[in-house]
Design an enzyme around this catalytic site. Structure first.
Site, PDB file in Angstrom:
ATOM      1  N   GLU A   1       0.909  14.580   4.167  1.00 18.33           N
ATOM      2  CA  GLU A   1      -0.236  14.318   5.850  1.00 18.33           C
ATOM      3  C   GLU A   1       0.646  14.544   7.099  1.00 18.33           C
ATOM      4  O   GLU A   1       1.433  13.986   8.306  1.00 18.33           O
ATOM      5  CB  GLU A   1       0.029  12.541   5.768  1.00 18.33           C
ATOM      6  CG  GLU A   1      -0.469  11.664   4.692  1.00 18.33           C
ATOM      7  CD  GLU A   1      -0.890  10.090   4.512  1.00 18.33           C
ATOM      8  OE1 GLU A   1      -0.002   9.900   5.040  1.00 18.33           O
ATOM      9  OE2 GLU A   1      -1.714  10.035   3.853  1.00 18.33           O
TER      10      GLU A   1
ATOM     11  N   GLU B   1      -4.188  11.654  -2.575  1.00 13.47           N
ATOM     12  CA  GLU B   1      -4.193  10.133  -2.474  1.00 13.47           C
ATOM     13  C   GLU B   1      -5.438   9.727  -2.482  1.00 13.47           C
ATOM     14  O   GLU B   1      -6.184  10.020  -1.778  1.00 13.47           O
ATOM     15  CB  GLU B   1      -2.660  10.024  -1.529  1.00 13.47           C
ATOM     16  CG  GLU B   1      -1.370  10.519  -1.338  1.00 13.47           C
ATOM     17  CD  GLU B   1      -0.757   9.965  -0.578  1.00 13.47           C
ATOM     18  OE1 GLU B   1      -0.748   8.946   0.643  1.00 13.47           O
ATOM     19  OE2 GLU B   1       0.457  10.843  -0.398  1.00 13.47           O
TER      20      GLU B   1
HETATM   21  C1  BGP Z   1      -0.019   7.865   3.313  1.00 11.22           C
HETATM   22  C2  BGP Z   1       1.833   8.261   2.182  1.00 11.22           C
HETATM   23  C3  BGP Z   1       1.837   7.286   0.925  1.00 11.22           C
HETATM   24  C4  BGP Z   1       1.999   6.437   0.716  1.00 11.22           C
HETATM   25  C5  BGP Z   1       0.644   5.346   0.881  1.00 11.22           C
HETATM   26  C6  BGP Z   1       0.092   4.565   0.866  1.00 11.22           C
HETATM   27  O1  BGP Z   1       0.072   7.456   4.180  1.00 11.22           O
HETATM   28  O2  BGP Z   1       1.148   9.872   1.913  1.00 11.22           O
HETATM   29  O3  BGP Z   1       3.449   8.176   0.677  1.00 11.22           O
HETATM   30  O4  BGP Z   1       2.750   5.701   0.798  1.00 11.22           O
HETATM   31  O5  BGP Z   1       0.862   6.481   2.680  1.00 11.22           O
HETATM   32  O6  BGP Z   1       0.849   3.397   2.388  1.00 11.22           O
HETATM   33  P1  BGP Z   1       2.025   2.267   2.204  1.00 11.22           P
HETATM   34  O7  BGP Z   1       2.760   2.670   1.137  1.00 11.22           O
HETATM   35  O8  BGP Z   1       1.690   2.283   3.690  1.00 11.22           O
HETATM   36  O9  BGP Z   1       0.982   1.236   1.753  1.00 11.22           O
END
Ligand code: BGP
Length: 487
Positions: free
Chosen positions: A192, A386
């Site tokens: 990201e 993701e």
């Molecule tokens: C994205 C990241 C992941 C994961 C996901 C979910 O931005 O790449 O590492 O964390 O978000 O977010 P969160 O864990 O804050 O719910």
């Protein structure tokens, strides 16, 4: 009758985790402090007081956590993947994963980022993880930097704002390619990469003290990351010509609040500045013209060095990876829409979409739009690395975990992926977020669960860490077995 699958025969089904959210073993086996150690703590204290983060130590974090009255510090454990990786990888193999996405923590290989020789315990750990993945015939998908820059580089150089960090990152990546380059085909340079703009301690590792040149720091840091991404792509191809380097963004798919032209223009700018800028540079190989206006309007003047333009042009990414959770709404003027969270960004609330318990708006059709939008623009293979819903899961008295909402969320997104494949999109893989419950990167919570496997640990790091297969585990197992025919 068995439904014909629309997914390609060799489609890479799997799931994802990140070192800083899963491994635990903080400060152990040679691992140095990383920005991720701060960003979780950072979510507990006033983010504006960045000076507090300089030269921070575990002890300072503990004190600040105590001062802030919260014990929410589960990241020290992650989910203890460092010691339980064999069990976790076996569970993913039981689901039938074809690919296992994880990251290799920079501070586990070079604790301060500047050592001349790597930490052998770190290399041994990732060697063992890869051996386990290979044992089950899965492909590893390795993220080189998943929000895990050594904290020493932030303290010493303000993270990516200093061009010196490029060489240090290339040395880290070269160490991974030298040790694992023949065993790993799929790599991602930065997780990201567009996230840094929205959170000081994410991928840019920029510690800009909110001074006037903060935005200059951020975009100069991003420029250094672009150069680093090109150099590691070059190096990977030298070491393994079959290696594939992906660039990755959080796809903030953007809709206009109304059909008013001003709103549509705002949507265009948000899409350009928050998304396309990063993938335009890393896939097309040049800075897009619309950024000239943005830089001028924001007083940004990127410092280029001799050879930068040629590097970006020659060493572009082999595929486009992205995370997709939500869609966003843009408006050029005040309106009656509420504001909501949307994975790193604030967004206007879309009245046509429902939201998760954390306020993230659920938009499966937005994924079809996103896939078409990205493929039309770049014509390179796409990889969703993701996608998932954070939710509070409950362990029933009989030890089962029923998560129909997760099956529903994933099912609806997979349906739209099928539509996009029929639309002609070249989609090569799908790793859900996440394979197994791990610590939230944004809020440091365990209760915001994403996995097919429940982990017994609460927000304060208490629990047995035992793993439990959720209902979605068996559902995804069938999805993969049928190559997407049985959703
Ligand atoms: C994205 C990241 C992941 C994961 C996901 C979910 O931005 O790449 O590492 O964390 O978000 O977010 P969160 O864990 O804050 O719910």
């Amino acid at each position: 009758m068995k439904q014909e699958s629309i997914f390609p025969e060799n489609f890479l089904w799997g799931g994802a985790i990140a070192a800083c959210q899963a491994e635990g073993a903080y400060g152990q086996y040679g691992r140095g402090m990383a920005v991720s150690d701060i960003s979780f703590y950072d979510s507990q204290i006033d983010r504006q007081d960045l000076a507090k983060h300089r030269n921070v130590t575990t002890q300072k974090i503990e004190e600040a956590m105590a001062d802030s009255g919260t014990t929410r510090y589960p990241k020290r454990h992650g989910i203890d993947f460092y010691h339980r990786y064999k069990e976790d990888i076996a569970l993913c193999a039981e689901m039938g994963f074809k690919v296992f996405r994880f990251s290799m923590a920079w501070s586990r290989i070079f604790p301060t980022g500047e050592e001349l020789t790597p930490n052998q315990e770190g290399l041994d750990f990732y060697d063992a993880v890869l051996t386990e993945i290979e044992k089950y015939g899965m492909e590893p998908l390795v993220t080189i930097s998943h929000f895990e820059m050594p904290l020493a580089l932030v303290n010493q150089y303000k993270g990516w704002t200093d061009r010196k960090v490029i060489d240090l990152f290339v040395r880290f990546a070269d160490c991974l390619f030298t040790n694992f380059g023949q065993r790993v085909t799929y790599w991602i340079s930065f997780n990201e990469m567009n996230a840094g703009r929205f959170s000081t301690f994410k991928s840019t590792g920029v510690v800009a003290d909110k001074t006037d040149n903060y935005i200059q720091d951020c975009y100069q840091a991003v420029h250094h990351q672009f150069i680093a991404a090109a150099l590691v792509t070059k190096r990977l191809h030298e070491i393994n010509p079959a290696g594939k380097m992906g660039c990755m963004i959080a796809r903030f798919t953007t809709y206009a609040a109304t059909c008013k032209p001003e709103d549509v223009l705002q949507m265009m700018h948000d899409d350009q500045y928050d998304n396309f800028f990063y993938t335009d540079v890393m896939i097309r190989g040049t800075y897009p013209g619309y950024m000239n206006r943005f830089f001028k309007d924001n007083g940004v003047s990127i410092i280029w060095e001799e050879g930068d333009k040629a590097l970006l042009k020659e060493y572009t990414a082999d595929y486009l990876a992205f995370s997709y959770y939500v869609s966003n709404v843009s408006s050029a003027q005040p309106n009656e829409l509420d504001v909501t969270d949307a994975n790193l960004k604030k967004s206007l609330k879309n009245p046509y979409l429902e939201s998760s318990a954390w306020g993230w708006q659920i938009d499966p059709k937005g994924l079809r739009y996103t896939l078409n939008n990205l493929y039309d623009r770049y014509q390179v293979p796409l990889f969703i690395v993701e996608n998932g819903i954070g939710a509070e899961d409950t362990v029933e008295a009989d030890g089962s975990v029923h998560d129909p909402y997760r099956i529903d969320y994933l099912q609806r997104h997979l349906e739209q992926m099928k539509e996009a494949l029929v639309d002609g999109v070249d989609l090569i893989g799908y790793t859900t977020w996440s394979s197994i419950d791990i610590v939230s990167s944004g809020t440091s919570e365990m209760s915001k669960r994403y996995g097919f496997i429940y982990v017994d640990q609460d927000d304060d790091g208490n629990g047995t860490l035992n793993r439990i297969r959720k209902d979605s585990f068996y559902w995804y197992q069938q999805v993969i077995k049928s190559n997407g025919a049985d959703l």
